[in-house]
Scaffold this motif. Structure first.
Motif, PDB file in Angstrom:
ATOM      1  N   ASP A  80     -11.716 -69.898  39.204  1.00  0.00           N
ATOM      2  CA  ASP A  80     -12.567 -69.848  37.841  1.00  0.00           C
ATOM      3  C   ASP A  80     -13.572 -71.087  38.170  1.00  0.00           C
ATOM      4  OD1 ASP A  80     -10.887 -67.819  36.828  1.00  0.00           O
ATOM      5  OD2 ASP A  80      -9.877 -69.225  35.487  1.00  0.00           O
ATOM      6  N   LYS A  81     -13.481 -72.205  38.935  1.00  0.00           N
ATOM      7  CA  LYS A  81     -14.291 -72.974  38.985  1.00  0.00           C
ATOM      8  C   LYS A  81     -15.281 -72.511  40.131  1.00  0.00           C
ATOM      9  CE  LYS A  81     -14.742 -77.751  40.641  1.00  0.00           C
ATOM     10  NZ  LYS A  81     -14.111 -78.682  41.088  1.00  0.00           N
ATOM     11  N   GLN A  82     -14.948 -71.581  41.063  1.00  0.00           N
ATOM     12  CA  GLN A  82     -15.812 -71.141  42.105  1.00  0.00           C
ATOM     13  C   GLN A  82     -16.741 -70.277  41.675  1.00  0.00           C
ATOM     14  OE1 GLN A  82     -13.175 -69.700  45.187  1.00  0.00           O
ATOM     15  NE2 GLN A  82     -12.183 -71.950  45.691  1.00  0.00           N
ATOM     16  N   ARG A  83     -16.034 -69.306  40.693  1.00  0.00           N
ATOM     17  CA  ARG A  83     -16.827 -68.500  40.162  1.00  0.00           C
ATOM     18  C   ARG A  83     -18.015 -69.111  39.160  1.00  0.00           C
ATOM     19  NH1 ARG A  83     -11.995 -64.189  38.092  1.00  0.00           N
ATOM     20  NH2 ARG A  83     -11.706 -63.358  40.327  1.00  0.00           N
ATOM     21  N   ALA A  84     -17.584 -69.937  38.328  1.00  0.00           N
ATOM     22  CA  ALA A  84     -18.412 -70.790  37.743  1.00  0.00           C
ATOM     23  C   ALA A  84     -19.835 -71.234  38.473  1.00  0.00           C
ATOM     24  CB  ALA A  84     -18.116 -71.606  36.755  1.00  0.00           C
ATOM     25  N   GLU A  85     -19.415 -71.908  39.584  1.00  0.00           N
ATOM     26  CA  GLU A  85     -20.366 -72.534  40.559  1.00  0.00           C
ATOM     27  C   GLU A  85     -21.204 -71.367  40.958  1.00  0.00           C
ATOM     28  OE1 GLU A  85     -17.555 -74.665  43.406  1.00  0.00           O
ATOM     29  OE2 GLU A  85     -17.642 -76.474  42.092  1.00  0.00           O
ATOM     30  N   GLN A  86     -20.781 -70.703  41.679  1.00  0.00           N
ATOM     31  CA  GLN A  86     -21.421 -69.407  42.001  1.00  0.00           C
ATOM     32  C   GLN A  86     -22.317 -68.752  40.961  1.00  0.00           C
ATOM     33  OE1 GLN A  86     -18.844 -66.499  43.395  1.00  0.00           O
ATOM     34  NE2 GLN A  86     -18.307 -67.581  45.343  1.00  0.00           N
ATOM     35  N   ALA A  87     -21.911 -68.841  39.911  1.00  0.00           N
ATOM     36  CA  ALA A  87     -22.921 -68.123  38.667  1.00  0.00           C
ATOM     37  C   ALA A  87     -23.925 -69.299  38.517  1.00  0.00           C
ATOM     38  CB  ALA A  87     -22.136 -67.829  37.280  1.00  0.00           C
ATOM     39  N   LEU A  88     -23.735 -70.537  38.588  1.00  0.00           N
ATOM     40  CA  LEU A  88     -24.835 -71.515  38.216  1.00  0.00           C
ATOM     41  C   LEU A  88     -25.599 -71.415  39.329  1.00  0.00           C
ATOM     42  CD1 LEU A  88     -25.626 -73.921  36.554  1.00  0.00           C
ATOM     43  CD2 LEU A  88     -24.126 -75.303  37.980  1.00  0.00           C
ATOM     44  N   ARG A  89     -25.349 -71.395  40.639  1.00  0.00           N
ATOM     45  CA  ARG A  89     -26.120 -71.364  41.850  1.00  0.00           C
ATOM     46  C   ARG A  89     -27.156 -70.235  41.497  1.00  0.00           C
ATOM     47  NH1 ARG A  89     -21.784 -73.035  44.898  1.00  0.00           N
ATOM     48  NH2 ARG A  89     -21.164 -70.856  45.560  1.00  0.00           N
ATOM     49  N   LYS A  90     -26.672 -69.146  41.168  1.00  0.00           N
ATOM     50  CA  LYS A  90     -27.616 -67.934  41.113  1.00  0.00           C
ATOM     51  C   LYS A  90     -28.432 -67.988  39.836  1.00  0.00           C
ATOM     52  CE  LYS A  90     -24.101 -64.292  42.745  1.00  0.00           C
ATOM     53  NZ  LYS A  90     -23.422 -63.311  42.453  1.00  0.00           N
ATOM     54  N   ALA A  91     -28.019 -68.602  38.845  1.00  0.00           N
ATOM     55  CA  ALA A  91     -28.835 -68.980  37.785  1.00  0.00           C
ATOM     56  C   ALA A  91     -29.967 -69.966  38.164  1.00  0.00           C
ATOM     57  CB  ALA A  91     -28.098 -69.405  36.547  1.00  0.00           C
ATOM     58  N   SER A  92     -29.798 -70.851  38.922  1.00  0.00           N
ATOM     59  CA  SER A  92     -30.704 -71.819  39.534  1.00  0.00           C
ATOM     60  C   SER A  92     -31.712 -71.283  40.485  1.00  0.00           C
ATOM     61  CB  SER A  92     -30.113 -73.049  40.355  1.00  0.00           C
ATOM     62  OG  SER A  92     -29.119 -73.804  39.488  1.00  0.00           O
ATOM     63  N   GLN A  93     -31.274 -70.371  41.401  1.00  0.00           N
ATOM     64  CA  GLN A  93     -31.956 -69.578  42.364  1.00  0.00           C
ATOM     65  C   GLN A  93     -32.953 -68.766  41.496  1.00  0.00           C
ATOM     66  OE1 GLN A  93     -29.289 -67.606  44.917  1.00  0.00           O
ATOM     67  NE2 GLN A  93     -28.822 -69.556  46.017  1.00  0.00           N
ATOM     68  N   LYS A  94     -32.467 -68.035  40.271  1.00  0.00           N
ATOM     69  CA  LYS A  94     -33.444 -67.337  39.600  1.00  0.00           C
ATOM     70  C   LYS A  94     -34.488 -67.974  39.110  1.00  0.00           C
ATOM     71  CE  LYS A  94     -33.043 -63.660  36.318  1.00  0.00           C
ATOM     72  NZ  LYS A  94     -32.386 -62.805  35.311  1.00  0.00           N
ATOM     73  N   LEU A  95     -34.302 -69.010  38.577  1.00  0.00           N
ATOM     74  CA  LEU A  95     -35.225 -70.033  37.742  1.00  0.00           C
ATOM     75  C   LEU A  95     -36.047 -70.731  38.601  1.00  0.00           C
ATOM     76  CD1 LEU A  95     -32.989 -71.945  35.220  1.00  0.00           C
ATOM     77  CD2 LEU A  95     -34.695 -70.245  34.685  1.00  0.00           C
TER      78      LEU A  95
END
Length: 323
Positions: free
Chosen positions: A301-316
């Motif tokens: 779950d932690k890895q998935r959350a970190e991946q989602a955060l990285r994708k959101a940062s890249q999109k921004l």
């Protein structure tokens, strides 16, 4: 009075037992089972008076190494990895005499089968008035030898472990006959030890029917009485014999119960304690697996959350650059 007790049973994987765990419990030691990865710690166990490994190899043998080797030598899921003999040691003997007697029996088994014996002598339980001094003797099911480098190896199965079909093809008697002979060996050794100690009492491996033990004798029925009995016709002789047999059976049952009940209670406590320990170990194992699964899920779950955060940062970041 001296009690005759000499029984054997096997340690089988199919029943959930292992040679390493069984010997750790009987010796009151801490042993690691390298096949399963489990550590069996019975160092707090009371009542272990003496332990000793007996062999004809003239080398020092490590208990952990021995029983791990016994486990590793078998591949089948239902493999028989050890054989145990349990003997009642006469209370009339002192501690050293009981130890010498138990070792003599273990040595006899080693000489007979070419295996290794691990001896553990247990004292009567604390708080009781019983006198169930007894010994557990664990045998390897395979013959023990040394390789060219002087390392311990377990080779072919000992004769007692062979099937009756195999034994018959080799011109040998049945396993049951073999066990009877060993029971007689134990009686002879114990009686010799009692005699040397100046004790007149004897033990007997035979069934009561084979002993001259003072029980009332029946009358020979002969052909005529036998023929009438087969037709369901009672005679004075047949009725007398039936009554004698019933009285003898009752007397034998009482004697047997009195002699064995004390020892059996002690042996039952050993088995019950080991079974309860196995249940506790299984519960602990399941709990560890549950905790490990929870930890693994949390990491995922932690890895998935970190991946989602990285994708959101890249999109921004891409949105900011376009502006």
């Amino acid at each position: 009075m001296a009690i005759y007790h000499c029984t054997t049973k096997t340690v089988n994987r199919s029943s959930g037992r292992t040679a390493v765990a069984s010997m750790a419990y009987r010796a009151g030691e801490k042993l690691e089972d390298k096949r399963t990865g489990l550590t069996h710690d019975f160092t707090r166990k009371d009542g272990v008076a003496h332990t000793e490994i007996v062999s004809n190899l003239n080398i020092e043998i490590d208990r952990s190494q021995l029983w791990n080797l016994a486990e590793q030598s078998e591949n089948r899921k239902d493999a028989r990895t050890a054989r145990e003999w349990v003997i009642a040691l006469p209370d009339e003997l002192d501690a050293d005499q009981r130890k010498d007697l138990a070792k003599a029996f273990a040595t006899a088994l080693v000489d007979r089968y070419g295996v290794i014996a691990d001896l553990a002598i247990h004292e009567p339980s604390k708080g009781g008035n019983d006198k169930n001094h007894h010994a557990h003797i664990m045998l390897t099911t395979r013959k023990a030898e040394l390789d060219p480098e002087n390392n311990l190896t377990l080779t072919t199965k000992a004769e007692i472990e062979l099937s009756n079909a195999k034994r018959k093809s080799l011109g040998m008697g049945t396993t049951q006959d073999e066990i009877k002979q060993i029971r007689e060996t134990w009686a002879n050794l114990a009686n010799h030890a009692l005699e040397r100690a100046g004790i007149q009492e004897k033990i007997d491996h035979r069934s009561y029917a084979d002993q001259n033990n003072g029980l009332q004798a029946t009358i020979h029925e002969g052909t005529k009485v036998t023929q009438l009995r087969r037709k369901g016709i009672d005679t004075e002789i047949s009725r007398f014999n039936d009554n004698v047999k019933q009285q003898n059976a009752q007397q034998l049952d009482q004697q047997k119960q009195q002699k064995e009940s004390v020892l059996q209670r002690g042996l039952n406590r050993v088995d019950q304690g080991f079974d309860q320990w196995q249940k506790n170990q299984e519960t602990k194992r399941l709990e560890l697996e549950r905790q490990a699964e929870m930890k693994r899920q949390q990491e995922l779950d932690k890895q998935r959350a970190e991946q989602a955060l990285r994708k959101a940062s890249q999109k921004l970041s891409r949105g900011g650059m376009s502006l």
